[in-house]
Design a protein around this motif. Structure first.
Motif, mmCIF file in Angstrom:
data_model
loop_
_atom_site.group_PDB
_atom_site.id
_atom_site.type_symbol
_atom_site.label_atom_id
_atom_site.label_comp_id
_atom_site.label_asym_id
_atom_site.label_seq_id
_atom_site.Cartn_x
_atom_site.Cartn_y
_atom_site.Cartn_z
ATOM 1 N N ILE A 143 0.844 -1.202 0.000
ATOM 2 C CA ILE A 143 0.000 0.000 0.000
ATOM 3 C C ILE A 143 0.878 1.250 0.000
ATOM 4 C CG2 ILE A 143 -1.634 1.365 1.361
ATOM 5 C CD1 ILE A 143 -2.895 -1.268 2.273
ATOM 6 N N TYR A 144 1.883 1.256 0.863
ATOM 7 C CA TYR A 144 2.789 2.407 0.908
ATOM 8 C C TYR A 144 3.631 2.492 -0.363
ATOM 9 C CZ TYR A 144 1.702 3.629 5.738
ATOM 10 O OH TYR A 144 1.068 4.055 6.879
ATOM 11 N N ALA A 145 3.967 1.358 -0.956
ATOM 12 C CA ALA A 145 4.709 1.376 -2.216
ATOM 13 C C ALA A 145 3.869 1.997 -3.323
ATOM 14 C CB ALA A 145 5.128 -0.037 -2.599
ATOM 15 N N LEU A 146 2.576 1.676 -3.362
ATOM 16 C CA LEU A 146 1.673 2.252 -4.362
ATOM 17 C C LEU A 146 1.532 3.756 -4.162
ATOM 18 C CD1 LEU A 146 -1.072 -0.520 -4.370
ATOM 19 C CD2 LEU A 146 0.390 0.095 -6.299
ATOM 20 N N ILE A 147 1.423 4.181 -2.909
ATOM 21 C CA ILE A 147 1.326 5.615 -2.617
ATOM 22 C C ILE A 147 2.590 6.337 -3.082
ATOM 23 C CG2 ILE A 147 1.218 7.328 -0.760
ATOM 24 C CD1 ILE A 147 -0.519 5.312 0.809
ATOM 25 N N THR A 148 3.747 5.735 -2.779
ATOM 26 C CA THR A 148 5.026 6.338 -3.184
ATOM 27 C C THR A 148 5.138 6.410 -4.702
ATOM 28 O OG1 THR A 148 6.061 5.402 -1.208
ATOM 29 C CG2 THR A 148 7.525 6.194 -2.944
ATOM 30 N N GLY A 149 4.801 5.307 -5.370
ATOM 31 C CA GLY A 149 4.889 5.274 -6.824
ATOM 32 C C GLY A 149 3.951 6.268 -7.483
ATOM 33 N N ALA A 150 2.732 6.405 -6.943
ATOM 34 C CA ALA A 150 1.770 7.350 -7.506
ATOM 35 C C ALA A 150 2.280 8.776 -7.355
ATOM 36 C CB ALA A 150 0.424 7.192 -6.807
ATOM 37 N N GLY A 151 2.868 9.079 -6.200
ATOM 38 C CA GLY A 151 3.397 10.419 -5.989
ATOM 39 C C GLY A 151 4.557 10.728 -6.918
ATOM 40 N N MET A 152 5.453 9.760 -7.105
ATOM 41 C CA MET A 152 6.621 9.993 -7.966
ATOM 42 C C MET A 152 6.223 10.093 -9.433
ATOM 43 S SD MET A 152 9.538 7.605 -6.149
ATOM 44 C CE MET A 152 10.866 8.275 -7.165
ATOM 45 N N SER A 153 5.146 9.418 -9.822
ATOM 46 C CA SER A 153 4.744 9.445 -11.230
ATOM 47 C C SER A 153 4.295 10.835 -11.669
ATOM 48 C CB SER A 153 3.612 8.440 -11.477
ATOM 49 O OG SER A 153 2.429 8.823 -10.774
ATOM 50 N N PHE A 154 3.858 11.672 -10.707
ATOM 51 C CA PHE A 154 3.406 13.023 -11.047
ATOM 52 C C PHE A 154 4.564 13.963 -11.337
ATOM 53 C CE2 PHE A 154 -0.475 11.652 -8.758
ATOM 54 C CZ PHE A 154 -1.398 11.935 -9.755
#
Length: 222
Positions: free
Chosen positions: A59-70
């Motif tokens: 879950i935290y990995a998905l949050i991190t990845g979503a933030g970095m993708s922006f």
């Protein structure tokens, strides 16, 4: 121009597995809980504890990845990517040093011998891990160093995140297997030894990639 599909997938899977193992390896509260439950309740109770932790981590990995993708337009700049990978290496180095110097048994509490259900053990481990959002910073360092985030490639990223889960489960499966095999001689010093070995491994790895990033001899970028 995209790179060959099969090479990308293999590389991404390898990176994901490594990220999952590194994120799971430190002997924090959930690691100690996993060891204690393996010793007190049995291996599968310990492994289910690891599964609960892996769910929280992804879950935290998905949050991190979503933030970095922006911010990928900024990250994809060659100079910015260099500094980002450099900072990721430094973060991993600091993480490894903290891991090596820490004593996870200092504030350890014994887990009960009442087994409970497997679901209960998994849920409690999830809550323990999810209560520590600082792992996001570890994922930021790992994602930056491995150039893991690939915007506009949902299928590849889906495989990548599954690989992170696989890496975490490989770690927890291996840890519970080892503890179960040496349960008669495993004590608090065993936890401390594992933690220091992990810390040394992360320090060595971070120094290698730091050297490679600085001298442009080694890179994980696509």
């Amino acid at each position: 121009m995209p790179l060959p599909f099969h090479i990308d997938i293999v590389d991404l899977v390898f990176k994901g597995i490594l990220i999952g193992m590194i994120a799971s390896a430190p002997m924090g509260p959930v690691g100690i809980l996993c060891v204690q439950r393996t010793l007190n309740k049995g291996r599968w109770y310990g492994f289910v504890t690891g599964i609960g932790a892996a769910v929280s981590d992804i879950i935290y990995a998905l949050i991190t990845g979503a933030g970095m993708s922006f911010v990928m337009d900024i990250i994809n700049n060659h100079q910015n990517k260099f500094w980002l990978q450099l900072s990721g290496s430094v973060m991993l180095l600091i993480f490894g040093i903290i891991c090596w110097r820490s004593n996870p048994t200092k504030n350890m509490h014994q887990s009960g011998t009442n087994k409970g259900t497997l679901v209960h053990n998994g849920v409690t481990a999830f809550l323990v891990t999810f209560s520590n959002p600082l792992i996001i910073f570890l994922f930021m360092g790992l994602f930056a160093q491995f150039a893991f985030v690939i915007p506009d490639h949902p299928f590849e990223m889906f495989i990548g995140y599954l690989s992170i889960v696989a890496g975490a489960l490989i770690w927890w499966f291996g840890l519970t297997w080892l503890v179960d095999k040496v349960r008669n001689i495993f004590d608090e010093s065993g936890i401390l030894i594992i933690n220091r070995v992990i810390g040394c491994a992360v320090i060595l790895f971070s120094l290698i990639v730091l050297f490679g990033t600085v001298f442009n001899l080694y890179t994980f970028s696509y």
